[in-house]
Motif scaffolding. Structure first.
Motif, mmCIF file in Angstrom:
data_model
loop_
_atom_site.group_PDB
_atom_site.id
_atom_site.type_symbol
_atom_site.label_atom_id
_atom_site.label_comp_id
_atom_site.label_asym_id
_atom_site.label_seq_id
_atom_site.Cartn_x
_atom_site.Cartn_y
_atom_site.Cartn_z
ATOM 1 N N PHE A 234 0.876 -1.166 0.000
ATOM 2 C CA PHE A 234 0.000 0.000 0.000
ATOM 3 C C PHE A 234 0.910 1.211 0.000
ATOM 4 O O PHE A 234 1.479 1.580 1.017
ATOM 5 C CB PHE A 234 -0.906 0.001 1.236
ATOM 6 C CG PHE A 234 -2.114 0.899 1.104
ATOM 7 C CD1 PHE A 234 -1.975 2.261 0.877
ATOM 8 C CD2 PHE A 234 -3.400 0.379 1.194
ATOM 9 C CE1 PHE A 234 -3.076 3.088 0.736
ATOM 10 C CE2 PHE A 234 -4.525 1.205 1.067
ATOM 11 C CZ PHE A 234 -4.354 2.550 0.842
ATOM 12 N N GLN B 186 -11.065 4.249 5.495
ATOM 13 C CA GLN B 186 -9.614 4.061 5.570
ATOM 14 C C GLN B 186 -9.303 2.641 6.028
ATOM 15 O O GLN B 186 -8.437 1.967 5.460
ATOM 16 C CB GLN B 186 -9.001 5.074 6.533
ATOM 17 C CG GLN B 186 -8.975 6.502 6.016
ATOM 18 C CD GLN B 186 -8.577 7.510 7.086
ATOM 19 O OE1 GLN B 186 -8.166 7.131 8.185
ATOM 20 N NE2 GLN B 186 -8.698 8.784 6.786
ATOM 21 N N ARG B 187 -10.014 2.182 7.048
ATOM 22 C CA ARG B 187 -9.809 0.804 7.535
ATOM 23 C C ARG B 187 -10.229 -0.211 6.483
ATOM 24 O O ARG B 187 -9.572 -1.247 6.294
ATOM 25 C CB ARG B 187 -10.580 0.596 8.827
ATOM 26 C CG ARG B 187 -10.092 1.450 10.003
ATOM 27 C CD ARG B 187 -10.707 1.004 11.322
ATOM 28 N NE ARG B 187 -12.143 1.184 11.331
ATOM 29 C CZ ARG B 187 -12.763 2.303 11.716
ATOM 30 N NH1 ARG B 187 -12.039 3.340 12.117
ATOM 31 N NH2 ARG B 187 -14.072 2.390 11.706
ATOM 32 N N MET C 227 -2.906 4.282 6.670
ATOM 33 C CA MET C 227 -3.120 3.175 5.732
ATOM 34 C C MET C 227 -1.855 2.640 5.085
ATOM 35 O O MET C 227 -1.800 1.480 4.688
ATOM 36 C CB MET C 227 -4.076 3.623 4.620
ATOM 37 C CG MET C 227 -5.485 3.902 5.084
ATOM 38 S SD MET C 227 -6.622 4.165 3.703
ATOM 39 C CE MET C 227 -5.985 5.669 3.014
ATOM 40 N N SER C 228 -0.831 3.434 4.954
ATOM 41 C CA SER C 228 0.274 3.121 4.043
ATOM 42 C C SER C 228 1.314 2.182 4.635
ATOM 43 O O SER C 228 1.607 2.216 5.829
ATOM 44 C CB SER C 228 0.983 4.415 3.621
ATOM 45 O OG SER C 228 0.058 5.378 3.190
ATOM 46 N N ASP C 229 1.888 1.367 3.761
ATOM 47 C CA ASP C 229 3.123 0.655 4.102
ATOM 48 C C ASP C 229 4.309 1.596 3.921
ATOM 49 O O ASP C 229 5.224 1.612 4.739
ATOM 50 C CB ASP C 229 3.300 -0.583 3.208
ATOM 51 C CG ASP C 229 2.204 -1.605 3.431
ATOM 52 O OD1 ASP C 229 1.875 -1.879 4.605
ATOM 53 O OD2 ASP C 229 1.652 -2.118 2.442
ATOM 54 N N GLN D 222 -6.908 -4.243 0.628
ATOM 55 C CA GLN D 222 -5.562 -4.396 0.059
ATOM 56 C C GLN D 222 -4.884 -5.644 0.610
ATOM 57 O O GLN D 222 -4.276 -6.411 -0.135
ATOM 58 C CB GLN D 222 -4.725 -3.146 0.354
ATOM 59 C CG GLN D 222 -3.404 -3.083 -0.396
ATOM 60 C CD GLN D 222 -2.270 -3.748 0.370
ATOM 61 O OE1 GLN D 222 -2.184 -3.638 1.585
ATOM 62 N NE2 GLN D 222 -1.403 -4.431 -0.350
ATOM 63 N N LYS E 243 -7.580 -0.560 3.634
ATOM 64 C CA LYS E 243 -6.423 -1.347 4.054
ATOM 65 C C LYS E 243 -6.788 -2.825 4.146
ATOM 66 O O LYS E 243 -6.007 -3.697 3.742
ATOM 67 C CB LYS E 243 -5.897 -0.832 5.400
ATOM 68 C CG LYS E 243 -4.614 -1.536 5.851
ATOM 69 C CD LYS E 243 -3.494 -1.383 4.839
ATOM 70 C CE LYS E 243 -2.244 -2.120 5.272
ATOM 71 N NZ LYS E 243 -1.189 -2.103 4.228
ATOM 72 N N ARG E 244 -7.989 -3.121 4.655
ATOM 73 C CA ARG E 244 -8.437 -4.515 4.726
ATOM 74 C C ARG E 244 -8.502 -5.138 3.333
ATOM 75 O O ARG E 244 -8.025 -6.265 3.116
ATOM 76 C CB ARG E 244 -9.819 -4.592 5.393
ATOM 77 C CG ARG E 244 -10.400 -6.007 5.423
ATOM 78 C CD ARG E 244 -11.810 -6.020 5.992
ATOM 79 N NE ARG E 244 -12.777 -5.373 5.121
ATOM 80 C CZ ARG E 244 -13.369 -5.960 4.081
ATOM 81 N NH1 ARG E 244 -13.057 -7.212 3.746
ATOM 82 N NH2 ARG E 244 -14.256 -5.314 3.354
#
Length: 365
Positions: A38, A180-181, A207-209, A187, A184-185
């Protein structure tokens, strides 16, 4: 990054116009975005983040440089030949079609078998938790539900990369945090590389890696949310991600990655000294408001300041102080914290920085 990147840009530039009207929207950008990552492009309006997204999608052609998808040069491939889908800010749904029909549309354009389309639509409806809305028209559902449909439609063909162009900006605050959650879920569950564009630092951090903070057509720093927040490489990044206080100081001694600096009022403290920061003379230092302690006037080893304002945010209280040299600083404290120094307007208080909190910036004022 050892594995072949999902997306790689090599010296990518994009220039609009010519002569006096020339605009360099992207300036020699080289990035690697990993598989199942992400990755967020973060920056203010006009920094080049959406232009880079459109180049990856194939909606724009680079002026120079290369764009690779899993090692294959796709710089001149049309959008429909790239295994890349995009979720737009406007969602671009068909209001006269049902939720299920919207999700199926892209698969039908790809001439997928009817049985496969039906199975995939059911899977996508379950993934975005919209089974009960399958036969409702998209004009009859809420903004948050429309966003889920747009995501499901983009994910249905199982692209290698999903691009998201500020898809949460039209939602209210509570729904935006919920989505936002959800993003991420999705992804994590799909394993698809997400490239997300936003100007909202909170979205990027939660959210980001990894994040690329962009300005003037190029990334200034790339790293994990913690790296970007805790160790900003320059003043722009420190000011754009979270809140920072910037103060003038003078380096008196350097040893390894640390500097002894003289702060306003003559107090000497240790500061983190990045590799590219100045080694002597006048510098700018950055301190996060939550890494400053507010103490009673006269406490040893503190910098003195006069309280100019106190702002209550519910969870936090922000105390604004004017230092003896005229500079200002903000201290953030939990609102429930007991035993704080008096912080009424006009009173004098002391401030003390947490160990390792002061960081010399690469660029001077």
């Amino acid at each position: 990054m050892t594995a072949t990147p999902a997306i790689e840009t090599r010296n990518l530039s994009k220039i609009f116009g010519s002569g006096d009207g020339e605009v360099r929207a992207l300036d020699d950008v080289s990035l690697e975005i990993g598989e199942n990552e992400f990755f967020t492009l973060l920056g203010p309006s006009g920094c080049g983040k959406t232009t880079l997204l459109r180049l990856i999608a194939g909606f724009e052609t680079a002026t120079s440089g290369e764009l690779l998808l899993y090692g294959k040069d796709i710089s001149h491939e049309p959008p429909y030949r790239r295994s890349i889908n995009t979720v737009f800010q406007s969602y671009a749904l068909f209001p006269h079609l049902s939720v299920a029909q919207n999700i199926a549309f892209g698969l039908e354009m790809l001439d997928r078998p009817k049985a496969e389309i039906s199975k995939t639509v059911d899977e996508m409806l379950a993934m975005v938790r919209m089974e009960a809305m399958a036969h409702r028209k998209t004009s009859e559902i809420s903004g948050g539900q429309q966003q889920r449909v747009a995501l499901a439609r983009a994910l249905a063909p199982h692209p290698k990369v999903l691009l998201l162009d500020e898809p949460l900006s039209a939602l209210d605050l509570k729904l935006r945090k919920e989505m936002q959650r959800e993003l991420k879920r999705l992804q994590v569950e799909t394993g698809i590389t997400f490239v997300f564009v936003t100007h909202d630092q909170e979205e990027a951090l939660t959210m980001s890696d990894r994040i690329a903070v962009m300005s003037a057509g190029k990334p200034l720093q790339v790293g994990s949310p913690r790296e970007i927040y805790d160790t900003p490489s320059n003043r722009f990044v420190a000011s754009f991600i979270g809140e920072s206080n910037f103060l003038n100081a003078i380096i008196s001694h350097v040893e390894g990655g640390a500097a002894r600096i003289v702060m306003p009022g003559g107090t000497q403290i240790d500061a983190v000294l990045p590799a590219q920061a100045p080694r002597e003379g006048a510098v700018t230092v950055a301190i996060r408001p939550e890494q400053i302690e507010l103490l009673p006037e006269g406490t040893p080893d503190t910098i003195s300041g006069t309280v100019t304002d106190t702002v209550y945010f519910g969870t936090d209280t922000h105390t604004h102080l004017r230092l003896e040299n005229g500079e200002t600083i903000v201290v953030r404290q939990p609102a429930s914290r007991e035993g704080r120094a008096a912080c009424e307007r006009g009173e004098t208080a002391g401030i003390r920085f947490a160990d390792g909190a002061v960081r010399v910036m690469e660029d001077t004022p």
